[in-house]
Scaffold this active site. Structure first.
Site, PDB file in Angstrom:
ATOM      1  N   CYS A  55       0.814  -1.221   0.000  1.00 49.71           N
ATOM      2  CA  CYS A  55       0.000   0.000   0.000  1.00 49.71           C
ATOM      3  C   CYS A  55       0.849   1.273   0.000  1.00 49.71           C
ATOM      4  O   CYS A  55       0.323   2.364  -0.178  1.00 49.71           O
ATOM      5  CB  CYS A  55      -0.949  -0.010   1.179  1.00 49.71           C
ATOM      6  SG  CYS A  55      -1.917  -1.523   1.237  1.00 49.71           S
TER       7      CYS A  55
ATOM      8  N   HIS B 188      -3.316   6.710   2.228  1.00 44.07           N
ATOM      9  CA  HIS B 188      -3.755   5.412   1.714  1.00 44.07           C
ATOM     10  C   HIS B 188      -5.133   5.102   2.304  1.00 44.07           C
ATOM     11  O   HIS B 188      -5.346   5.227   3.517  1.00 44.07           O
ATOM     12  CB  HIS B 188      -2.726   4.341   2.096  1.00 44.07           C
ATOM     13  CG  HIS B 188      -3.258   2.960   1.970  1.00 44.07           C
ATOM     14  ND1 HIS B 188      -3.851   2.507   0.810  1.00 44.07           N
ATOM     15  CD2 HIS B 188      -3.312   1.928   2.856  1.00 44.07           C
ATOM     16  CE1 HIS B 188      -4.239   1.254   0.982  1.00 44.07           C
ATOM     17  NE2 HIS B 188      -3.928   0.880   2.213  1.00 44.07           N
TER      18      HIS B 188
ATOM     19  N   ASN C 293     -10.261  -0.764   0.302  1.00 44.41           N
ATOM     20  CA  ASN C 293      -8.806  -0.609   0.290  1.00 44.41           C
ATOM     21  C   ASN C 293      -8.274  -1.226  -1.009  1.00 44.41           C
ATOM     22  O   ASN C 293      -8.289  -2.444  -1.169  1.00 44.41           O
ATOM     23  CB  ASN C 293      -8.245  -1.328   1.531  1.00 44.41           C
ATOM     24  CG  ASN C 293      -6.739  -1.300   1.586  1.00 44.41           C
ATOM     25  OD1 ASN C 293      -6.065  -1.042   0.604  1.00 44.41           O
ATOM     26  ND2 ASN C 293      -6.191  -1.617   2.748  1.00 44.41           N
TER      27      ASN C 293
END
Ligand code: UT7
Length: 335
Positions: free
Chosen positions: A118, A260, A290
């Site tokens: 990420c 993020h 996500n």
């Protein structure tokens, strides 16, 4: 930024792509014991896009995002010098950036992958800016793309509710030193905690050949959610503070906080620790979940399309996740 740079670097266009299939929380509750209420309260996620259809891969999403960025910049693929693909879900372990190079026809470009989960897109911005600022390259295509739906155990309610698939791409270009838009960065890794979030390779314990050679397979994604949560809300604000200090800026100078997109509670907690108003948080995770390396460029693209970000805005971008890795890059929007 150090005065030793040969030329400035800036982002000149952004593109993004998500799959058509949209799965909401109620649909997920048909396959694992969960509820829309639990997922929204604990994460802020309402739905996510998932790649479906045989032979579709991360390369298809990365291709669409890249073409949008190229078209917006009115740039021919042959003008690209370098392609950096940040992904942890390639369709070839040797790297997928070369497939994107071929698919978009950027035959003059060098192409390689970055695997940093990420944090991948932050590392891609920083890596590309180094190549530009030291005078090596002029036009670089950076992509954050992931299809973690392929690596999730869809019977594990602790993880399957979180992730979605997507891709975002940006064209970074050389400019005059005085127009440099990549103001500073701060990067970190703590490998001692790599087991908190991983997709591990596991060997079979028995070998059936006379040479006693062992082989195995990659497992599903596993995560210690609470530990990763604690890590994010403590380390990310510290990274942002260090980065801002180094370039003589403070949290007051920040127009947009682009983290993020892992969990709305993390976004709010980081903003609170920095005394940054919630209205400066860029968030679109309710729609996409996500999306790992794609989450930052996807949210940046959406914020630009809705005219939130304007010229000269200071954007603090932070990625965090597996590795464990985390880091910040501060940019001044120049377009
Ligand atoms: O992209 C990389 C970075 N990743 C992250 O930043 C993720 C960081 N972690 C998180 O965002 C959160 O830890 C999660 C969203 C993953 C989990 O939220 P939490 O508030 O930390 O929940 P928890 O793991 O502490 O679980 C609380 C309870 C447990 O039940 P008991 O033991 O209290 O009875 C879980 O079994 O919630 C239960 N639970 C669920 N219940 C309904 C866990 N998952 C679910 C679920 N639906 N999907």
């Amino acid at each position: 930024m150090k005065s030793s740079i040969m030329q400035g670097a800036r982002i000149i266009s952004i593109g993004s792509a998500v799959p058509d299939l949209c799965i909401n929380n109620t649909e997920i509750s048909q396959i694992v014991e969960t509820s829309d209420e639990w997922i929204v309260n604990r994460t802020g996620i309402k739905e996510r896009r998932i790649l479906n259809g045989i032979n579709q891969s991360v390369v298809d999403l990365a291709y669409s995002a890249s073409m949008e960025a190229l078209n917006k910049a009115k740039m021919h693929p042959l003008e690209i010098d370098l392609i950096i693909l940040a992904t942890s879900s390639p369709n070839d372990l040797f790297g997928s950036a070369s497939q994107i190079q071929a698919k978009i026809g950027a035959y003059k470009a060098v192409a390689f992958d970055i695997t940093a989960a990420c944090s991948g897109f932050v590392l891609a911005i920083v890596t590309a800016s180094q190549f530009i600022q030291n005078g090596s390259y002029k036009n670089i295509l950076i992509i954050g793309a992931d299809v973690l739906s392929k690596w999730i155990d869809w019977s594990d309610r602790k993880t399957c509710i979180l992730f979605g698939d997507g891709a975002g791409a940006a064209i970074m270009q050389a400019c005059h030193k005085k127009d440099n838009a990549i103001l500073g960065f701060q990067l970190n890794t703590d490998g001692t905690k790599s087991n908190q979030l991983s997709i591990t390779y596991k060997e079979n314990t028995d070998s059936h050949n006379t040479l006693k050679l062992f082989q195995g397979k990659f497992q599903y994604l596993s995560m210690n959610g609470q530990e990763v949560y604690k890590f994010a809300v403590s380390k990310v604000p510290a990274s942002i503070k260090k980065c801002l200090n180094a370039i003589q800026l403070s949290a007051k100078d920040v127009n947009w906080l682009l983290l993020h997109q892992a969990n709305q509670r993390i976004l709010n907690a980081v903003a609170q620790r920095l005394s940054i108003d919630n209205c400066k948080i860029i968030s679109n995770l309710s729609k996409y979940g996500n999306t790992s390396a794609a989450s930052i460029p996807l949210a940046l693209d959406e914020a630009l399309k809705s005219n939130k970000i304007i010229k000269e805005d200071i954007i603090v971008i932070s990625g965090f996740g597996a590795g464990l890795t985390w880091g910040t890059v501060v940019i001044k929007w120049k377009c």
